[in-house]
Design an enzyme around this catalytic site. Structure first.
Site, PDB file in Angstrom:
ATOM      1  N   HIS A  53       7.088   8.783   8.564  1.00  0.00           N
ATOM      2  CA  HIS A  53       6.972   8.424   7.551  1.00  0.00           C
ATOM      3  C   HIS A  53       9.360   9.413   7.761  1.00  0.00           C
ATOM      4  CE1 HIS A  53       5.139   8.046   3.775  1.00  0.00           C
ATOM      5  NE2 HIS A  53       4.205   8.171   4.605  1.00  0.00           N
ATOM      6  N   HIS A  98      40.161  -1.099  11.605  1.00  0.00           N
ATOM      7  CA  HIS A  98      38.859  -1.531  11.668  1.00  0.00           C
ATOM      8  C   HIS A  98      39.051  -3.236  10.520  1.00  0.00           C
ATOM      9  CE1 HIS A  98      35.751   1.893  11.418  1.00  0.00           C
ATOM     10  NE2 HIS A  98      36.898   2.516  11.210  1.00  0.00           N
ATOM     11  N   HIS A 151       2.824   5.081  12.282  1.00  0.00           N
ATOM     12  CA  HIS A 151       3.002   5.676  11.187  1.00  0.00           C
ATOM     13  C   HIS A 151       3.653   6.788  10.898  1.00  0.00           C
ATOM     14  CE1 HIS A 151       1.340   4.821   6.486  1.00  0.00           C
ATOM     15  NE2 HIS A 151       2.145   6.273   6.634  1.00  0.00           N
ATOM     16  N   HIS A 210      -7.113  -0.769   2.771  1.00  0.00           N
ATOM     17  CA  HIS A 210      -6.902   0.520   3.591  1.00  0.00           C
ATOM     18  C   HIS A 210      -8.270   1.084   2.396  1.00  0.00           C
ATOM     19  CE1 HIS A 210      -3.857   4.167   4.008  1.00  0.00           C
ATOM     20  NE2 HIS A 210      -4.006   3.434   4.700  1.00  0.00           N
ATOM     21  N   ARG A 253      -9.575  -0.667  11.999  1.00  0.00           N
ATOM     22  CA  ARG A 253      -7.784   0.618  12.381  1.00  0.00           C
ATOM     23  C   ARG A 253      -8.367   2.323  12.180  1.00  0.00           C
ATOM     24  NH1 ARG A 253      -2.954  -0.183   9.506  1.00  0.00           N
ATOM     25  NH2 ARG A 253      -3.539   2.072   8.342  1.00  0.00           N
ATOM     26  N   ARG A 273       0.872  -1.569   0.198  1.00  0.00           N
ATOM     27  CA  ARG A 273      -0.014   0.100   0.272  1.00  0.00           C
ATOM     28  C   ARG A 273       0.742   1.233  -0.195  1.00  0.00           C
ATOM     29  NH1 ARG A 273      -1.088   4.980   2.495  1.00  0.00           N
ATOM     30  NH2 ARG A 273      -0.848   3.832   4.925  1.00  0.00           N
ATOM     31  N   GLU A 274       1.360   1.507   1.134  1.00  0.00           N
ATOM     32  CA  GLU A 274       2.356   2.678   1.378  1.00  0.00           C
ATOM     33  C   GLU A 274       3.550   2.386   0.125  1.00  0.00           C
ATOM     34  OE1 GLU A 274       2.731   5.292   3.805  1.00  0.00           O
ATOM     35  OE2 GLU A 274       3.603   6.073   2.356  1.00  0.00           O
ATOM     36  N   THR A 296       2.415  12.147   8.905  1.00  0.00           N
ATOM     37  CA  THR A 296       1.996  11.808   7.930  1.00  0.00           C
ATOM     38  C   THR A 296       3.241  12.670   6.868  1.00  0.00           C
ATOM     39  OG1 THR A 296      -0.257  11.523   8.268  1.00  0.00           O
ATOM     40  CG2 THR A 296       0.524  12.467   5.800  1.00  0.00           C
TER      41      THR A 296
HETATM   42  C1  LIG Z   1      -1.211   9.631   3.726  1.00  0.00           C
HETATM   43  C2  LIG Z   1      -2.242   9.029   2.734  1.00  0.00           C
HETATM   44  O1  LIG Z   1      -1.236   8.379   2.062  1.00  0.00           O
HETATM   45  S1  LIG Z   1      -2.652   8.778   3.137  1.00  0.00           S
HETATM   46  C3  LIG Z   1      -3.912   6.781   2.071  1.00  0.00           C
HETATM   47  C4  LIG Z   1      -3.631   7.898   0.180  1.00  0.00           C
HETATM   48  N1  LIG Z   1      -4.009   6.913  -1.074  1.00  0.00           N
HETATM   49  C5  LIG Z   1      -4.834   7.345  -1.959  1.00  0.00           C
HETATM   50  O2  LIG Z   1      -4.593   8.544  -2.893  1.00  0.00           O
HETATM   51  C6  LIG Z   1      -4.718   6.606  -2.305  1.00  0.00           C
HETATM   52  C7  LIG Z   1      -4.874   6.456  -4.442  1.00  0.00           C
HETATM   53  N2  LIG Z   1      -5.586   7.483  -4.560  1.00  0.00           N
HETATM   54  C8  LIG Z   1      -6.984   7.055  -5.779  1.00  0.00           C
HETATM   55  O3  LIG Z   1      -7.087   6.153  -6.288  1.00  0.00           O
HETATM   56  C9  LIG Z   1      -7.854   8.348  -6.082  1.00  0.00           C
HETATM   57  O4  LIG Z   1      -7.155   8.947  -4.983  1.00  0.00           O
HETATM   58  C10 LIG Z   1      -9.120   7.733  -4.650  1.00  0.00           C
HETATM   59  C11 LIG Z   1      -9.584   6.719  -6.366  1.00  0.00           C
HETATM   60  C12 LIG Z   1      -8.494   7.463  -3.618  1.00  0.00           C
HETATM   61  C13 LIG Z   1     -10.123   9.169  -5.000  1.00  0.00           C
HETATM   62  O5  LIG Z   1     -10.075   9.543  -6.692  1.00  0.00           O
HETATM   63  P1  LIG Z   1     -10.657  11.179  -7.037  1.00  0.00           P
HETATM   64  O6  LIG Z   1     -12.157  10.363  -6.254  1.00  0.00           O
HETATM   65  O7  LIG Z   1     -11.024  11.093  -8.177  1.00  0.00           O
HETATM   66  O8  LIG Z   1     -10.198  12.351  -5.848  1.00  0.00           O
HETATM   67  P2  LIG Z   1      -8.884  13.060  -6.524  1.00  0.00           P
HETATM   68  O9  LIG Z   1      -7.787  12.085  -5.529  1.00  0.00           O
HETATM   69  O10 LIG Z   1      -9.069  14.144  -7.212  1.00  0.00           O
HETATM   70  O11 LIG Z   1      -9.160  14.394  -4.364  1.00  0.00           O
HETATM   71  C14 LIG Z   1      -8.897  13.423  -3.319  1.00  0.00           C
HETATM   72  C15 LIG Z   1     -10.655  13.701  -2.634  1.00  0.00           C
HETATM   73  O12 LIG Z   1     -11.266  12.679  -1.740  1.00  0.00           O
HETATM   74  C16 LIG Z   1     -11.213  13.409  -0.170  1.00  0.00           C
HETATM   75  N3  LIG Z   1     -10.450  12.244   0.786  1.00  0.00           N
HETATM   76  C17 LIG Z   1      -9.503  12.235   0.550  1.00  0.00           C
HETATM   77  N4  LIG Z   1      -9.367  11.839   2.383  1.00  0.00           N
HETATM   78  C18 LIG Z   1     -10.254  11.048   2.140  1.00  0.00           C
HETATM   79  C19 LIG Z   1     -10.508  10.245   3.496  1.00  0.00           C
HETATM   80  N5  LIG Z   1      -9.794  10.456   4.059  1.00  0.00           N
HETATM   81  N6  LIG Z   1     -12.157  10.155   3.353  1.00  0.00           N
HETATM   82  C20 LIG Z   1     -13.307  10.728   2.652  1.00  0.00           C
HETATM   83  N7  LIG Z   1     -12.663  11.020   1.684  1.00  0.00           N
HETATM   84  C21 LIG Z   1     -11.460  11.349   1.192  1.00  0.00           C
HETATM   85  C22 LIG Z   1     -10.615  14.775  -0.425  1.00  0.00           C
HETATM   86  O13 LIG Z   1     -11.676  15.179  -0.037  1.00  0.00           O
HETATM   87  C23 LIG Z   1     -11.435  14.781  -1.812  1.00  0.00           C
HETATM   88  O14 LIG Z   1     -12.668  15.054  -2.799  1.00  0.00           O
HETATM   89  P3  LIG Z   1     -13.588  15.930  -3.052  1.00  0.00           P
HETATM   90  O15 LIG Z   1     -12.728  15.513  -4.361  1.00  0.00           O
HETATM   91  O16 LIG Z   1     -14.151  16.419  -2.796  1.00  0.00           O
HETATM   92  O17 LIG Z   1     -12.324  17.577  -3.559  1.00  0.00           O
HETATM   93  O1  LIG Z   2      -3.039   4.242   7.565  1.00  0.00           O
HETATM   94  C1  LIG Z   2      -2.237   4.811   8.191  1.00  0.00           C
HETATM   95  O2  LIG Z   2      -1.841   4.289   9.302  1.00  0.00           O
HETATM   96  C2  LIG Z   2      -1.354   6.005   7.590  1.00  0.00           C
HETATM   97  C3  LIG Z   2      -1.786   6.630   6.291  1.00  0.00           C
HETATM   98  C4  LIG Z   2      -0.300   7.348   5.805  1.00  0.00           C
HETATM   99  O3  LIG Z   2       0.307   6.172   4.415  1.00  0.00           O
HETATM  100  C5  LIG Z   2       0.543   8.776   6.030  1.00  0.00           C
HETATM  101  O4  LIG Z   2      -0.813   9.018   7.090  1.00  0.00           O
HETATM  102  O5  LIG Z   2       1.253   8.686   5.968  1.00  0.00           O
HETATM  103 MG   LIG Z   3       1.902   7.265   4.924  1.00  0.00          MG
END
Ligand SMILES: CC(=O)SCCNC(=O)CCNC(=O)[C@H](O)C(C)(C)COP(=O)(O)OP(=O)(O)OC[C@H]1O[C@@H](n2cnc3c(N)ncnc32)[C@H](O)[C@@H]1OP(=O)(O)O
Ligand SMILES: O=C(O)CCC(=O)C(=O)O
Ligand SMILES: [Mg+2]
Length: 459
Positions: free
Chosen positions: A199, A291, A197, A75, A135, A11-12, A169
């Site tokens: 970074h 060493h 978690h 996730h 979680r 995932r990450e 994060t």
């Molecule tokens: C810190 C981290 O790593 S957290 C994990 C991050 N993981 C990811 O981003 C996974 C990969 N992402 C994707 O495939 C896509 O971004 C998706 C499918 C999750 C979402 O795609 P899209 O709907 O096209 O939106 P996009 O990514 O452009 O924008 C993010 C949207 O998600 C919303 N959002 C962000 N985090 C969350 C959350 N935890 N719960 C609900 N909505 C969230 C944002 O507010 C934004 O919403 P908006 O469209 O109303 O402005």
């Molecule tokens: O789900 C988690 O524990 C961490 C999410 C994430 O990748 C982050 O906040 O950097």
């Molecule tokens: Mg992370």
């Protein structure tokens, strides 16, 4: 002390720029992580793409068949459809994340603190109503107002989450602050267990993870080779070694770490630098004369733990930094007897060259020049081979070369012209190891055929 590893390579780790795993690779990585002994595998966010969904589906099949034993997590956003997908995949746990710092609430979610608490509670309850363990992740938890973070964790616990991940994060924590944060949260929010978690933006992810454990966290998030968004998170091999050294706990099978590290190197295409802790080529290779003289008497002088603990072996290199003990030992290993005076002359000659690495053949040449004798070394104990490689016609040869260069045992890779596209110099301790290296070369995407020539004699 209670501590386990959640591996998030799938995932990450896949959030690293340039990294995409195929479904088969996801399954193979999950199998390797399970046999390594990680407590939990964050297998991906299934709503992101069909292949991640498919990967989790296949991983869950292996889980049901008993081939994978780690707890499997999916996730999820605080979005009902994401939770339904996790339930449909019958994962062991859903990890629902929501950014809780004021920056995230305002710039991403556009909700108030109060509304966020309701959203968190609502989605955790929804997951619980689908029979899922939960979680909750306080994304950007480390930049969240502490009183509010306690409210978030309490809300998540009361809604049914039995684990809470506190995410640093953007990687701004440092150890004493991390320990304080986790001690405070574990005291203020009992009845739930905490994950860290961390970074690595400021290079302190491993230190912060250990400090979190001292503060009461029981699960550390890690990825193989430290993959992840930007500069990544806690590298699994490093944190596992640190936990063994400081707390005496085996969080995984430590001697399997190099195997898993090179598997992920191969599939991610992200090369580990040679000076990477624990699994890098130089992690147990010494250089300075003082060493080497020390380790020849007692390796503990310059090693934090024996390399064998981590499935590695010790070595040293010879160049102008060398001393007489190293040179004597090297010639003894080569089966060549030199007098003290000859050794001194060889050493003086070594110091007058500015070569990066003096190989055994170079040392023999220097010794023959100094002594005027023809020296007969013992036959080499390692097998060397040249592997000529043809690539598929439609691939970018440099990408294949890059993937080949990170395979363990491959010492040098060259793009060439002629009948073959690439030459790889490989070294193995025996024919079984050589065979594994060749198979690893063949499994690289874009390689169509190989021809292996054993080195019989080198001048
Ligand atoms: C810190 C981290 O790593 S957290 C994990 C991050 N993981 C990811 O981003 C996974 C990969 N992402 C994707 O495939 C896509 O971004 C998706 C499918 C999750 C979402 O795609 P899209 O709907 O096209 O939106 P996009 O990514 O452009 O924008 C993010 C949207 O998600 C919303 N959002 C962000 N985090 C969350 C959350 N935890 N719960 C609900 N909505 C969230 C944002 O507010 C934004 O919403 P908006 O469209 O109303 O402005
Ligand atoms: O789900 C988690 O524990 C961490 C999410 C994430 O990748 C982050 O906040 O950097
Ligand atoms: Mg992370």
């Amino acid at each position: 002390m209670k501590v386990g590893i959640l591996d998030s390579t799938l995932r990450e780790g896949e959030q690293t720029p340039g990294v995409v795993f195929t479904v088969d690779q996801r399954v193979e990585i999950a199998r390797a992580l399970s046999s390594l002994g990680v407590a939990m595998i964050e297998a991906g966010h299934p709503a992101v793409s069909p292949d991640i969904y498919e990967g989790i589906k296949r991983i869950m099949k292996l889980k049901r068949e008993g081939e994978i034993t780690s707890e499997i997590l999916a996730h999820s956003r605080a979005v009902k459809r994401d939770i339904e997908v996790a339930a449909e995949l019958e994962v062991d746990r859903v990890a629902i994340f929501f950014g809780v710092s004021d920056i995230h609430l305002k710039a991403k979610h556009h909700v108030s603190r109060e509304d966020a608490l309701n959203i968190i509670a609502e989605h955790i309850s929804y997951a619980k109503s689908h029979g899922l363990k939960v979680r909750f992740t306080a994304e950007d938890g480390s930049r969240t107002d502490l009183d509010y973070l306690v409210k978030v964790a309490t809300t998540a616990r009361d809604a049914g989450a039995d684990r809470i991940s506190i995410a640093d994060t953007v990687g701004i924590l440092y150890p004493s602050k991390t320990r304080e944060l986790f001690s405070y949260l574990t005291r203020e929010v009992p009845g739930v267990e905490f994950d860290i978690h961390a970074h690595n933006d400021l290079g302190m992810a491993v230190a912060n993870a250990l400090a979190a454990v001292e503060g009461g966290a029981t699960i550390i998030h890690a990825t193989v080779n430290g993959l992840g968004e930007r500069v990544g998170i806690v590298p699994l091999q490093v944190v596992a070694a640190a936990i063994k050294y400081h707390f005496g706990i085996d969080v995984v099978k430590l001697d399997q770490l190099p195997k898993v590290a090179s598997l992920v190197e191969k599939y991610s295409g992200i090369a580990m630098p040679p000076n990477y802790p624990v699994t890098g080529d130089y992690a147990f290779v010494h250089k300075a004369g003082i060493h080497v003289a020390g380790i020849l008497n007692d390796p503990r002088t310059y090693e934090f733990m024996p390399p064998e603990t981590f499935g590695r072996s010790r070595d040293y290199v010879i160049d102008k930094y060398t001393g007489k003990h190293a040179v004597r030992d090297r010639f003894e290993r080569l089966g060549v007897k030199l007098t003290d005076q000859e050794l001194e002359q060889v050493l003086a000659k070594i110091k007058s060259t500015n070569s990066r690495f003096l190989r055994d053949v170079d040392l023999l040449e220097i010794a023959e020049e100094v002594t005027g004798k023809v020296l007969k070394p013992r036959p080499p104990e390692r097998i060397e081979a040249i592997v000529s490689i043809k690539c598929d016609s439609n691939v970018y040869t440099t990408a294949v070369t890059r993937r080949l260069s990170v395979i363990q045992g491959v010492k040098e890779v060259m793009e060439i012209s002629g009948d073959y596209d690439i030459l790889a110099k490989v070294e193995a301790k025996d024919s079984v190891e050589l065979n594994t290296i060749i198979e690893n070369i063949r499994s690289v995407k874009g390689v169509s055929s190989t021809l292996t020539s054993l080195v019989l004699k080198k001048m």
